[in-house]
Design an enzyme around this catalytic site. Sequence first.
Site, short mmCIF file in Angstrom:
data_model
loop_
_atom_site.label_atom_id
_atom_site.label_comp_id
_atom_site.label_asym_id
_atom_site.label_seq_id
_atom_site.Cartn_x
_atom_site.Cartn_y
_atom_site.Cartn_z
N LYS A 11 37.56 45.28 50.52
CA LYS A 11 36.83 44.46 49.54
C LYS A 11 36.23 43.19 50.15
O LYS A 11 36.60 42.78 51.26
CB LYS A 11 37.77 44.10 48.39
CG LYS A 11 38.21 45.31 47.58
CD LYS A 11 39.10 44.86 46.44
CE LYS A 11 39.49 46.00 45.52
NZ LYS A 11 40.29 45.51 44.39
N TYR A 51 33.54 51.23 38.79
CA TYR A 51 34.66 50.72 38.01
C TYR A 51 34.51 50.97 36.50
O TYR A 51 35.16 50.30 35.69
CB TYR A 51 34.86 49.23 38.28
CG TYR A 51 35.46 48.96 39.64
CD1 TYR A 51 36.80 49.23 39.91
CD2 TYR A 51 34.69 48.44 40.67
CE1 TYR A 51 37.35 49.00 41.16
CE2 TYR A 51 35.23 48.20 41.93
CZ TYR A 51 36.56 48.48 42.16
OH TYR A 51 37.10 48.25 43.41
N ASN A 114 42.40 41.22 46.18
CA ASN A 114 43.54 41.94 46.75
C ASN A 114 43.18 42.82 47.94
O ASN A 114 43.91 43.73 48.30
CB ASN A 114 44.29 42.72 45.66
CG ASN A 114 43.43 43.75 44.99
OD1 ASN A 114 42.43 44.21 45.53
ND2 ASN A 114 43.82 44.13 43.78
N HIS A 117 40.94 48.74 47.99
CA HIS A 117 41.01 49.69 46.88
C HIS A 117 41.33 51.05 47.48
O HIS A 117 40.86 51.38 48.57
CB HIS A 117 39.68 49.79 46.13
CG HIS A 117 39.56 51.03 45.29
ND1 HIS A 117 40.01 51.08 44.00
CD2 HIS A 117 39.09 52.27 45.58
CE1 HIS A 117 39.81 52.29 43.52
NE2 HIS A 117 39.25 53.04 44.46
N GLU A 128 34.97 59.38 44.00
CA GLU A 128 34.69 58.13 44.70
C GLU A 128 34.03 58.39 46.06
O GLU A 128 33.08 57.69 46.44
CB GLU A 128 35.97 57.32 44.84
CG GLU A 128 36.49 56.80 43.51
CD GLU A 128 37.85 56.16 43.57
OE1 GLU A 128 38.26 55.59 42.54
OE2 GLU A 128 38.53 56.21 44.61
#
Length: 140
Positions: A11, A51, A114, A117, A128
Amino acid sequence: MAIEHTFSIIKPDATRRNLTGAINAMIEAAGLRIIAQKRVHMTRAQAETFYAVHSARPFYGELTQQMSAEPVVVQVLAGDNAIQRYRDLMGATNPANAADGTIRKAHALSVGENSVHGSDSADNAKIEIAQFFAGNEIVG
């Protein structure tokens, strides 16, 4: 056991801090192979599509804005039980609750930032992966 594929995103909070190599080293040390990888700058529409499962949740707008604000590194990982192994390696979403030796314990800044993913199921991994990679881009 059959080789399984999973999808990973490094990310923006991690790419901004030049952690791609460190995270890749953790992935490879865990016995997973990186069989496709590229740096992309997601559009807001791509982030919203990716998302969409979270569209009714209060953090959706912030999440899609964050994921489209800066480049990410998208990956296909392969290995025995790759989905669960990568989820274990990522650690808990909240880095304060993540186990030692996990990516999020080592690198995440917060619940929202965080660092990574990973797919949560084989079906989602296929969806995905297809969103970012053509079949001929996956080698290994």
